[in-house]
Scaffold this motif. Structure first.
Motif, PDB file in Angstrom:
ATOM      1  N   ARG A   7       0.863  -1.185   0.000  1.00 18.71           N
ATOM      2  CA  ARG A   7       0.000   0.000   0.000  1.00 18.71           C
ATOM      3  C   ARG A   7       0.899   1.234   0.000  1.00 18.71           C
ATOM      4  O   ARG A   7       1.696   1.430   0.920  1.00 18.71           O
TER       5      ARG A   7
ATOM      6  N   TYR B 212      -4.528  -4.041   4.348  1.00 17.00           N
ATOM      7  CA  TYR B 212      -3.422  -4.785   3.729  1.00 17.00           C
ATOM      8  C   TYR B 212      -3.867  -6.166   3.261  1.00 17.00           C
ATOM      9  O   TYR B 212      -3.072  -7.095   3.172  1.00 17.00           O
TER      10      TYR B 212
ATOM     11  N   TYR C 154      -3.123   4.498  -2.593  1.00 18.69           N
ATOM     12  CA  TYR C 154      -4.276   5.010  -1.840  1.00 18.69           C
ATOM     13  C   TYR C 154      -4.151   6.509  -1.666  1.00 18.69           C
ATOM     14  O   TYR C 154      -3.066   7.099  -1.850  1.00 18.69           O
TER      15      TYR C 154
END
Ligand code: ZN
Length: 679
Positions: free
Chosen positions: A365, A491, A503
């Motif tokens: 991420r 996650y 993100y």
């Protein structure tokens, strides 16, 4: 990344407390929120996996970001061969074979390093650059504006460009220098230091075929899959440029591998290299903590975005101390005696948990502004309080859960962090958000004046903020949910091959709302954008504890003092000083500063005696029964000055004190999720 310059210790080291720098490298193709880019496929081709709903967005981002030659297919695999046989002599030789075509060609030397979040590619140590084709030399011109770009004019008939270059290995100094990556007995090959790549394609679309020749008898470890090995020459499987740069090779004369939780899949191992044979022995007790770290991370994240994982641990006083995160490995470098030094063990306990957590938070991420298409495009650090700050929080949690620090030591670390942030008077002008926005400046700012300038405070202060988030979720849900649930959601699988899923701030808020509905946007913005004098201590106060100051030693702070030989008197007279009396920081508004003491002065006398840290420590401790004045003599650029520090409160060290009759959320947060075996 984790590469911290501690003002007390006076040297750069891993991202523990206060002034810092850190991270790895890798750029995928252009990404947008929700888009996944698969890192690997057997041939090194890029495989996109994304939701039908975001195809349009991803396609648009490609159109917007695509460089001029993007309509052309990328060149075939670029061969890169590194001759590291002279690494002990501090020089690497690299040769590249770059498929090309006649006409103008721009080659880039990587500039923006993902783990560093900064434009700090070590180009000053690039040397011996030569180009040729068919045995004929081709001239090159460094771009007058972009120092990381080299322009060539490829003659007709040329299909392959030969490039050769050297990289000069340096030694650790007072500033952050990523070229300090080798010694007589070991080195870490960071591919970004020896690579050039053609302009015109996302880094993920460029395939490299890497090889390295090591010094005679040296062994190596890396997450790169090996294609073949002959003697000291190793050839790796073809790999996209972004993954190549994300995969350092550790090598040395003294190497040892420690499998963690043997038999478990995916596999994890600690690969140790050091300057001397004695240092590569790790105690079974410490290995058991690393086993637990892997188990606890598995229980927290419930996913794996790597095929296997290597902790590449370098124990050496001759390389830049750092921690750099990668998808499938971490480049962890600490002093040679760290694992047998009780203070070193405390100070570096969080290194593995931090860098390992980055495989999920930062690698898998990644904030949209930090996922650039290649290594030349600027990165935007506005979400570094998540990339680094949340990693520091989760790393702190995992450090405790794996037993690398005791609960008391963990509380001392949190108290130390809170105290340091509470004494950051610069928060009145610089918000925490700005420390993230300005990371590329602050990583390289000196420790002097850190309290007023602020530093990369998005590491330590975010620990306080994410603790606040964690305790708030627990309160909102009657202790049914926590940041552990956020981790499960944020996650989540797919497991396996390294990918990046970007993100935005909105995505973060949305996931928090899934865990516990609340006005998280306002909650976070208030803490991030504040220029109030008070530090965000709501998480500590809401966790069943409170920050107090007394004359009892703080174990974490004391370890830092013992390691550096300096003194940290932040909470008493507002002073940090090196062992030789040089003032690192003097906090405006506090007694030392108000007496005229500033950074860079050198204290030469305390209460009529020649300066020693112990004397200053004693003078502060005894001030309760003293005259109300501590007299010090300083040397200020050749001028002797007397200062009278008005202070009478004795020693003041930070601690967390339990607030009885409240829920002990902090105790729950630090408790292991997995069973602890008793030996
Ligand atoms: Zn980091």
């Amino acid at each position: 990344m984790t590469l911290v310059c501690d003002p007390v210790r006076g040297r750069s080291f891993r991202a523990r407390p206060i002034v810092a720098t850190d991270e790895p490298a890798a750029t995928r193709s252009s990404l947008r929120a929700g888009g996944n880019v698969n890192y690997r496929s057997g041939s090194g081709l890029c495989l996109f996996v994304f939701s039908i709903f975001i195809i349009v967005a991803v396609a648009f981002s490609f159109v917007a970001a695509r460089p001029a030659r993007a309509q052309n297919p990328p060149p075939g695999p670029i061969k890169i061969s590194v001759d590291a046989t002279q690494a002990p002599q501090r020089i690497l030789h690299a040769k590249l074979e770059i498929p090309t075509r006649p006409g103008p060609l721009t080659l880039y030397y990587p500039k923006w390093m993902p783990a560093d979040h900064s434009p700090d590619g070590p180009i000053p140590n690039l040397a011996g650059l030569k180009f040729s084709a068919g045995g004929k030399e081709i001239a090159w011109h460094q771009d007058l504006v972009d120092m990381y770009a080299f322009n060539l004019d490829i003659p007709d008939g040329v299909t392959t460009l030969d490039a050769s270059l050297d990289f000069l290995i340096s030694a650790p100094g007072p500033t952050i220098d990523f070229s300090a990556s080798g010694s007589a007995k070991l080195f870490i090959l960071m591919w970004n230091q020896v690579v050039l790549y053609p302009k015109g394609w996302p880094a993920h679309d460029l395939t490299f075929h890497p090889a390295v020749t090591l010094p005679q008898g040296w062994k190596f470890n890396t997450s790169l899959p090996v294609a073949s090995q002959s003697g000291n020459s190793v050839t790796f499987l073809p790999v996209p440029l972004d993954l190549l740069i994300d995969s350092p090779v550790q090598s040395g004369q003294f190497v040892r591998v420690y499998p963690l939780n043997p038999g478990a899949k995916p596999s994890h191992e600690v690969d140790v290299v050091s300057d001397d044979a004695w240092a590569i022995d790790i105690s079974p007790e410490l290995i058991e903590h690393y086993n637990r770290l892997v188990a606890e991370a598995g229980a927290l994240y419930r996913s794996h975005h790597y095929r296997d994982y290597h902790f590449l641990l370098t124990l050496s006083d001759n390389v830049l101390p750092l921690g750099q995160e990668h998808h499938e490995s971490s480049d962890d470098r600490v002093a040679e005696n760290t694992l047998v030094d009780p203070n070193g063990r405390i100070l570096e306990a969080g290194l593995f948990p931090h860098e390992f957590s980055h495989s999920w938070n930062g690698q898998y991420r990644r904030p949209e502004g930090l996922a650039t298409a290649d290594f030349q495009q600027p990165m935007k650090g506005e979400l570094l309080w998540v990339y680094e700050g949340l990693t520091e929080y989760l790393g702190t949690v995992l450090t405790a859960r794996s037993g690398l620090l005791t609960p008391q030591q963990s509380r001392d670390y949190i108290a130390y962090t809170a105290s340091t942030m509470e004494h950051r008077v610069g928060r009145r002008w610089r918000s925490l958000q700005n420390t993230a926005n300005a990371a590329q400046i602050l990583y390289f700012s000196p420790p002097e004046w850190a309290s007023y300038r602020r530093s990369v405070d998005f590491y330590p202060e975010a620990v306080l903020i994410w603790l606040d988030v964690d305790t708030t979720i627990r309160k909102l849900t009657n202790d049914q949910r926590s940041m552990d649930d956020f981790c499960h959601a944020f996650y989540a699988p797919p497991d396996g091959e390294p990918i990046i899923k970007t993100y935005t701030f909105d995505d973060l808020v949305a996931t928090l709302n899934q865990v516990a509905p609340y006005d998280w946007r306002t909650f976070l913005r208030e803490r991030l954008d504040s220029t109030a004098a008070a530090a965000p201590l709501g998480g500590i106060n809401g966790s069943g504890w409170k920050l107090v100051y007394n004359d009892a030693s703080n174990e974490y702070l004391a370890a830092g003092e013992a390691e550096s030989g300096g003194g940290d008197f932040t909470a008493s007279i507002g002073l940090r000083v090196k062992g030789d009396g040089t003032v690192v920081d003097s906090i405006p508004g506090m007694p030392a500063f108000e007496s005229g003491v500033s950074p860079f002065l050198k204290i030469v006398g305390v209460n009529g005696r020649q300066f020693a840290v112990e004397d200053l420590r004693r003078a502060i401790a005894d001030s309760k029964s003293g005259t109300g004045t501590i007299e010090i003599l300083t040397m200020n650029t050749g001028t002797l000055e007397k200062h009278e520090i008005k202070y009478q409160a004795g020693s003041r060290f930070p601690h967390l004190q339990r607030v009885e009759a409240t829920a002990d959320y902090l105790g729950e947060i630090l408790k292991p999720l997995t069973p602890v075996s008793v030996h």
